[in-house]
Design an enzyme around this catalytic site. Structure first.
Site, PDB file in Angstrom:
ATOM      1  N   SER A  11       2.037  -5.722  -7.524  1.00 37.55           N
ATOM      2  CA  SER A  11       1.974  -4.874  -6.400  1.00 37.55           C
ATOM      3  C   SER A  11       3.511  -4.162  -6.330  1.00 37.55           C
ATOM      4  O   SER A  11       4.590  -4.517  -6.359  1.00 37.55           O
ATOM      5  CB  SER A  11       1.881  -5.810  -5.154  1.00 37.55           C
ATOM      6  OG  SER A  11       2.330  -5.115  -4.066  1.00 37.55           O
ATOM      7  N   HIS A  36      -1.237  -2.571  -8.427  1.00 38.28           N
ATOM      8  CA  HIS A  36      -1.829  -2.516  -6.979  1.00 38.28           C
ATOM      9  C   HIS A  36      -0.960  -1.745  -5.955  1.00 38.28           C
ATOM     10  O   HIS A  36       0.181  -1.929  -5.974  1.00 38.28           O
ATOM     11  CB  HIS A  36      -1.724  -4.151  -6.767  1.00 38.28           C
ATOM     12  CG  HIS A  36      -2.252  -4.449  -5.455  1.00 38.28           C
ATOM     13  ND1 HIS A  36      -3.716  -4.527  -5.131  1.00 38.28           N
ATOM     14  CD2 HIS A  36      -1.534  -4.587  -4.322  1.00 38.28           C
ATOM     15  CE1 HIS A  36      -3.897  -5.080  -3.897  1.00 38.28           C
ATOM     16  NE2 HIS A  36      -2.762  -5.114  -3.340  1.00 38.28           N
ATOM     17  N   ASP A  38      -0.473  -0.507  -2.368  1.00 33.62           N
ATOM     18  CA  ASP A  38      -0.664  -1.312  -0.865  1.00 33.62           C
ATOM     19  C   ASP A  38      -0.553   0.073   0.167  1.00 33.62           C
ATOM     20  O   ASP A  38       0.595   0.597  -0.071  1.00 33.62           O
ATOM     21  CB  ASP A  38       0.341  -2.276  -0.594  1.00 33.62           C
ATOM     22  CG  ASP A  38       0.038  -3.582  -1.351  1.00 33.62           C
ATOM     23  OD1 ASP A  38      -1.165  -4.111  -1.048  1.00 33.62           O
ATOM     24  OD2 ASP A  38       0.721  -4.024  -2.027  1.00 33.62           O
ATOM     25  N   MET A  40      -0.494   1.474   4.056  1.00 33.16           N
ATOM     26  CA  MET A  40      -0.382   0.646   5.278  1.00 33.16           C
ATOM     27  C   MET A  40      -0.260   2.091   6.295  1.00 33.16           C
ATOM     28  O   MET A  40       0.498   2.754   5.887  1.00 33.16           O
ATOM     29  CB  MET A  40       0.693  -0.211   5.329  1.00 33.16           C
ATOM     30  CG  MET A  40       0.677  -1.382   4.390  1.00 33.16           C
ATOM     31  SD  MET A  40       2.024  -2.415   4.772  1.00 33.16           S
ATOM     32  CE  MET A  40       1.709  -3.623   3.065  1.00 33.16           C
ATOM     33  N   HIS A  69      -5.391  -0.914  -2.424  1.00 32.88           N
ATOM     34  CA  HIS A  69      -5.809  -1.840  -1.244  1.00 32.88           C
ATOM     35  C   HIS A  69      -5.522  -1.044   0.249  1.00 32.88           C
ATOM     36  O   HIS A  69      -4.162  -0.948   0.537  1.00 32.88           O
ATOM     37  CB  HIS A  69      -4.838  -3.133  -1.645  1.00 32.88           C
ATOM     38  CG  HIS A  69      -4.817  -4.030  -0.226  1.00 32.88           C
ATOM     39  ND1 HIS A  69      -4.049  -5.044  -0.285  1.00 32.88           N
ATOM     40  CD2 HIS A  69      -5.931  -4.178   0.547  1.00 32.88           C
ATOM     41  CE1 HIS A  69      -4.440  -5.884   0.860  1.00 32.88           C
ATOM     42  NE2 HIS A  69      -5.676  -5.418   1.458  1.00 32.88           N
ATOM     43  N   MET A  71      -4.908  -0.620   3.777  1.00 31.45           N
ATOM     44  CA  MET A  71      -4.978  -1.594   5.267  1.00 31.45           C
ATOM     45  C   MET A  71      -4.697  -0.398   6.161  1.00 31.45           C
ATOM     46  O   MET A  71      -3.513  -0.287   6.764  1.00 31.45           O
ATOM     47  CB  MET A  71      -3.678  -2.449   4.848  1.00 31.45           C
ATOM     48  CG  MET A  71      -3.689  -3.696   3.975  1.00 31.45           C
ATOM     49  SD  MET A  71      -2.127  -4.482   3.602  1.00 31.45           S
ATOM     50  CE  MET A  71      -1.798  -3.306   2.074  1.00 31.45           C
ATOM     51  N   MET A 140      -6.911 -12.260   0.974  1.00 32.54           N
ATOM     52  CA  MET A 140      -5.884 -12.366   1.393  1.00 32.54           C
ATOM     53  C   MET A 140      -5.066 -13.748   1.678  1.00 32.54           C
ATOM     54  O   MET A 140      -5.685 -14.376   2.462  1.00 32.54           O
ATOM     55  CB  MET A 140      -5.257 -11.659   2.801  1.00 32.54           C
ATOM     56  CG  MET A 140      -5.617 -10.010   2.740  1.00 32.54           C
ATOM     57  SD  MET A 140      -5.031  -9.351   1.411  1.00 32.54           S
ATOM     58  CE  MET A 140      -3.102  -9.402   1.849  1.00 32.54           C
ATOM     59  N   GLY A 145       0.424  -6.635   5.480  1.00 34.41           N
ATOM     60  CA  GLY A 145       1.501  -5.984   6.164  1.00 34.41           C
ATOM     61  C   GLY A 145       2.893  -5.917   5.439  1.00 34.41           C
ATOM     62  O   GLY A 145       3.666  -4.943   5.667  1.00 34.41           O
ATOM     63  N   PHE A 146       3.296  -6.859   4.705  1.00 31.17           N
ATOM     64  CA  PHE A 146       4.606  -6.910   4.073  1.00 31.17           C
ATOM     65  C   PHE A 146       4.462  -7.843   2.871  1.00 31.17           C
ATOM     66  O   PHE A 146       3.645  -8.736   2.622  1.00 31.17           O
ATOM     67  CB  PHE A 146       5.589  -7.780   5.102  1.00 31.17           C
ATOM     68  CG  PHE A 146       5.496  -7.241   6.483  1.00 31.17           C
ATOM     69  CD1 PHE A 146       6.338  -6.291   6.951  1.00 31.17           C
ATOM     70  CD2 PHE A 146       4.614  -7.498   7.603  1.00 31.17           C
ATOM     71  CE1 PHE A 146       6.419  -5.539   8.093  1.00 31.17           C
ATOM     72  CE2 PHE A 146       4.705  -7.029   8.690  1.00 31.17           C
ATOM     73  CZ  PHE A 146       5.905  -6.115   9.005  1.00 31.17           C
ATOM     74  N   GLY A 148       6.505 -10.189   0.255  1.00 28.21           N
ATOM     75  CA  GLY A 148       7.579 -11.459   0.439  1.00 28.21           C
ATOM     76  C   GLY A 148       7.206 -12.480   1.303  1.00 28.21           C
ATOM     77  O   GLY A 148       8.218 -13.089   1.922  1.00 28.21           O
ATOM     78  N   ASP A 178      -4.253 -12.201  -3.141  1.00 29.44           N
ATOM     79  CA  ASP A 178      -3.123 -11.155  -2.809  1.00 29.44           C
ATOM     80  C   ASP A 178      -2.207 -11.863  -1.762  1.00 29.44           C
ATOM     81  O   ASP A 178      -2.733 -11.961  -0.690  1.00 29.44           O
ATOM     82  CB  ASP A 178      -3.780  -9.796  -2.306  1.00 29.44           C
ATOM     83  CG  ASP A 178      -2.615  -8.708  -2.145  1.00 29.44           C
ATOM     84  OD1 ASP A 178      -1.417  -9.122  -2.282  1.00 29.44           O
ATOM     85  OD2 ASP A 178      -2.894  -7.683  -1.654  1.00 29.44           O
ATOM     86  N   GLY A 179      -1.064 -12.217  -1.803  1.00 27.60           N
ATOM     87  CA  GLY A 179       0.101 -12.464  -1.042  1.00 27.60           C
ATOM     88  C   GLY A 179       0.637 -13.590  -1.502  1.00 27.60           C
ATOM     89  O   GLY A 179      -0.118 -14.842  -1.381  1.00 27.60           O
ATOM     90  N   GLY A 180       1.711 -13.742  -1.765  1.00 27.78           N
ATOM     91  CA  GLY A 180       2.686 -14.744  -1.864  1.00 27.78           C
ATOM     92  C   GLY A 180       2.262 -15.659  -3.547  1.00 27.78           C
ATOM     93  O   GLY A 180       2.627 -16.723  -3.442  1.00 27.78           O
ATOM     94  N   GLY A 200       3.879  -9.323  -6.199  1.00 27.63           N
ATOM     95  CA  GLY A 200       4.843  -8.384  -5.852  1.00 27.63           C
ATOM     96  C   GLY A 200       6.046  -9.122  -6.205  1.00 27.63           C
ATOM     97  O   GLY A 200       6.697  -8.811  -7.267  1.00 27.63           O
TER      98      GLY A 200
HETATM   99  C1  DX5 Z   1       0.648  -7.555   1.817  1.00 30.46           C
HETATM  100  C2  DX5 Z   1       0.211  -6.805   0.360  1.00 30.46           C
HETATM  101  C3  DX5 Z   1       0.225  -7.493  -0.568  1.00 30.46           C
HETATM  102  C4  DX5 Z   1       1.880  -7.668  -0.988  1.00 30.46           C
HETATM  103  C5  DX5 Z   1       2.014  -8.669  -2.241  1.00 30.46           C
HETATM  104  O1  DX5 Z   1       0.046  -6.732   2.959  1.00 30.46           O
HETATM  105  O2  DX5 Z   1      -1.184  -6.364   0.467  1.00 30.46           O
HETATM  106  O3  DX5 Z   1      -0.069  -6.978  -1.814  1.00 30.46           O
HETATM  107  O4  DX5 Z   1       2.409  -6.476  -1.333  1.00 30.46           O
HETATM  108  O5  DX5 Z   1       3.567  -8.970  -2.205  1.00 30.46           O
HETATM  109  P1  DX5 Z   1       3.890 -10.525  -2.629  1.00 30.46           P
HETATM  110  O6  DX5 Z   1       3.111 -10.740  -4.064  1.00 30.46           O
HETATM  111  O7  DX5 Z   1       5.241 -10.217  -2.669  1.00 30.46           O
HETATM  112  O8  DX5 Z   1       3.603 -11.447  -1.427  1.00 30.46           O
HETATM  113 ZN    ZN Z   2      -2.313  -6.003  -1.408  1.00 30.12          ZN
END
Ligand code: DX5
Ligand code: ZN
Length: 219
Positions: A11, A36, A38, A40, A69, A71, A140, A145-146, A148, A178-180, A200
């Site tokens: 990401s 990827h 993102d 938003m 992606h 959002m 997800m 939204g963020f 990390g 996706d996420g963490g 990410g």
């Molecule tokens: C969250 C995003 C993710 C995010 C992943 O809203 O869709 O793609 O950037 O970042 P990490 O892997 O750091 O959680």
């Molecule tokens: Zn994403």
């Protein structure tokens, strides 16, 4: 399932935006499969990320397929813009689309692969009827939204249930998570049935992202 063939999609949100060209070049030289993006809008999610001027430059610079992606609310308004930019896989949120089937068909008619993302609270079973039309489902494992954020472990069970749903219909729909995602939870996620992982912070915030990508690709 053969884990060795999984897709890694770093990401870009976790990249260094003052050195974006350097980071995109690093990804070009790496073993990564996709990039990827993102997107938003500050409405569907409580944050704003990058817009077309930045993404178009990234698209020019990269040799990897772009996995966008969205959002955002009303994603159908921007389908051709993403296609023209060179995006190959466009993912919209289930929760943002009143006429999801129409939007998915429009993405495919525009010549892209179509993905649908699910927030952590949305049952995977809601996709049963549209699954045959989808190239990918994005589970997800954080609230979007963020970057990390902390990984939500219920994602394992959600991926397993979706895997069963896909296999029972004899489909080849990809499951992306996706996420963490990091080097610790990735193997279990692949075992649960995922075949694409977004990461990410676990890539960009390490000392040597190229080596981290290599480590991911060894799973
Ligand atoms: C969250 C995003 C993710 C995010 C992943 O809203 O869709 O793609 O950037 O970042 P990490 O892997 O750091 O959680
Ligand atoms: Zn994403």
């Amino acid at each position: 399932m053969d884990n060795r063939s999984f897709i890694l999609s770093p990401s870009l949100l976790a990249a260094d935006f003052l050195h974006l060209q350097r980071d995109v070049d690093m990804l070009n030289q790496s073993l990564t499969d996709w990039i990827h993006l993102d997107v938003m809008d500050g409405v569907f999610v409580p944050n704003i990320s990058i817009g077309f001027p930045v993404m178009e430059q990234v698209a020019k610079q990269t040799v990897k397929p772009l996995d966008a992606h969205l959002m955002i609310v009303e994603p159908q308004k921007f389908i051709t813009r993403f296609r023209d930019m060179g995006v190959q896989l466009l993912t919209v949120h289930y929760e943002a689309c009143t006429h999801l089937h129409r939007t998915v068909m429009q993405i495919k008619e525009a010549g892209m692969k179509a993905g649908v993302a699910l927030n952590p609270h949305t049952p995977v079973e809601l996709l049963r009827d549209i699954l045959p039309e989808l190239d990918l489902v994005l589970i997800m494992s954080v609230n979007p939204g963020f970057s990390g954020q902390k990984f939500i472990p219920q994602a394992f069970d959600r991926v397993q249930r979706l895997r069963q749903l896909i296999d029972s219909q004899g489909l080849s729909t990809l499951i992306e998570v996706d996420g963490g995602i990091d080097l610790n939870n990735a193997p279990e996620m692949l075992k649960a049935g995922a075949n694409a992982l977004v990461a990410g912070n676990a890539i960009f915030k390490t000392e040597n992202p190229l080596e981290t990508i290599k480590a991911f690709k060894k799973f």
